[in-house]
Design a protein around this motif. Structure first.
Motif, short mmCIF file in Angstrom:
data_model
loop_
_atom_site.label_atom_id
_atom_site.label_comp_id
_atom_site.label_asym_id
_atom_site.label_seq_id
_atom_site.Cartn_x
_atom_site.Cartn_y
_atom_site.Cartn_z
N ASP A 1 0.82 -1.22 0.00
CA ASP A 1 0.00 0.00 0.00
C ASP A 1 0.85 1.26 0.00
N ALA A 2 1.90 1.25 -0.77
CA ALA A 2 2.84 2.37 -0.81
C ALA A 2 2.35 3.47 -1.74
N ASP A 3 2.62 4.73 -1.36
CA ASP A 3 2.35 5.82 -2.28
C ASP A 3 3.53 5.93 -3.24
N GLU A 4 3.50 6.90 -4.15
CA GLU A 4 4.53 6.98 -5.19
C GLU A 4 5.93 7.20 -4.61
N VAL A 5 6.04 8.01 -3.57
CA VAL A 5 7.35 8.26 -2.95
C VAL A 5 7.86 6.98 -2.28
N GLN A 6 6.99 6.27 -1.63
CA GLN A 6 7.38 5.01 -0.99
C GLN A 6 7.79 3.97 -2.04
N GLU A 7 7.09 3.93 -3.17
CA GLU A 7 7.47 3.02 -4.26
C GLU A 7 8.84 3.40 -4.82
N PHE A 8 9.10 4.72 -4.94
CA PHE A 8 10.41 5.21 -5.35
C PHE A 8 11.48 4.73 -4.37
N ALA A 9 11.21 4.84 -3.09
CA ALA A 9 12.16 4.39 -2.07
C ALA A 9 12.41 2.88 -2.20
N ASN A 10 11.35 2.12 -2.41
CA ASN A 10 11.50 0.67 -2.56
C ASN A 10 12.42 0.35 -3.74
N ALA A 11 12.21 1.03 -4.86
CA ALA A 11 13.02 0.78 -6.07
C ALA A 11 14.45 1.27 -5.89
N ALA A 12 14.63 2.44 -5.28
CA ALA A 12 15.98 2.99 -5.09
C ALA A 12 16.83 2.08 -4.21
#
Length: 76
Positions: A18-29
């Motif tokens: 349930d991640a927002d876009e910034v959290q998804e960015f963090a996951n990918a980074a």
């Protein structure tokens, strides 16, 4: 001087579900071994993401992450 670098802050934003876009960015980074982890320069990180951050859906996500990062630093 900031007490925490952008990448270090970004890693605190990781969220597996349930991640927002910034959290998804963090996951990918997290999985990007070439990410400029030591940089605190907006332009340097932005340039890197434009050239190599294929996992970033939009640069607006980075802009929002940077805004949150700066806001978090003001609260210290």
């Amino acid at each position: 001087m900031k007490s925490q670098g952008f990448y270090e802050w970004l890693m605190t934003q990781r969220k597996p579900e349930d991640a927002d876009e910034v959290q998804e960015f963090a996951n990918a980074a997290f999985f990007d071994s070439e990410f400029p982890k030591q940089s605190q320069d907006f332009n340097e990180i932005s340039k890197y993401l434009e050239e190599s951050g294929g996992y970033l859906m939009s640069m607006q996500v980075f802009d929002e992450a940077w805004r949150r990062f700066l806001t978090s630093e003001e609260g210290l």
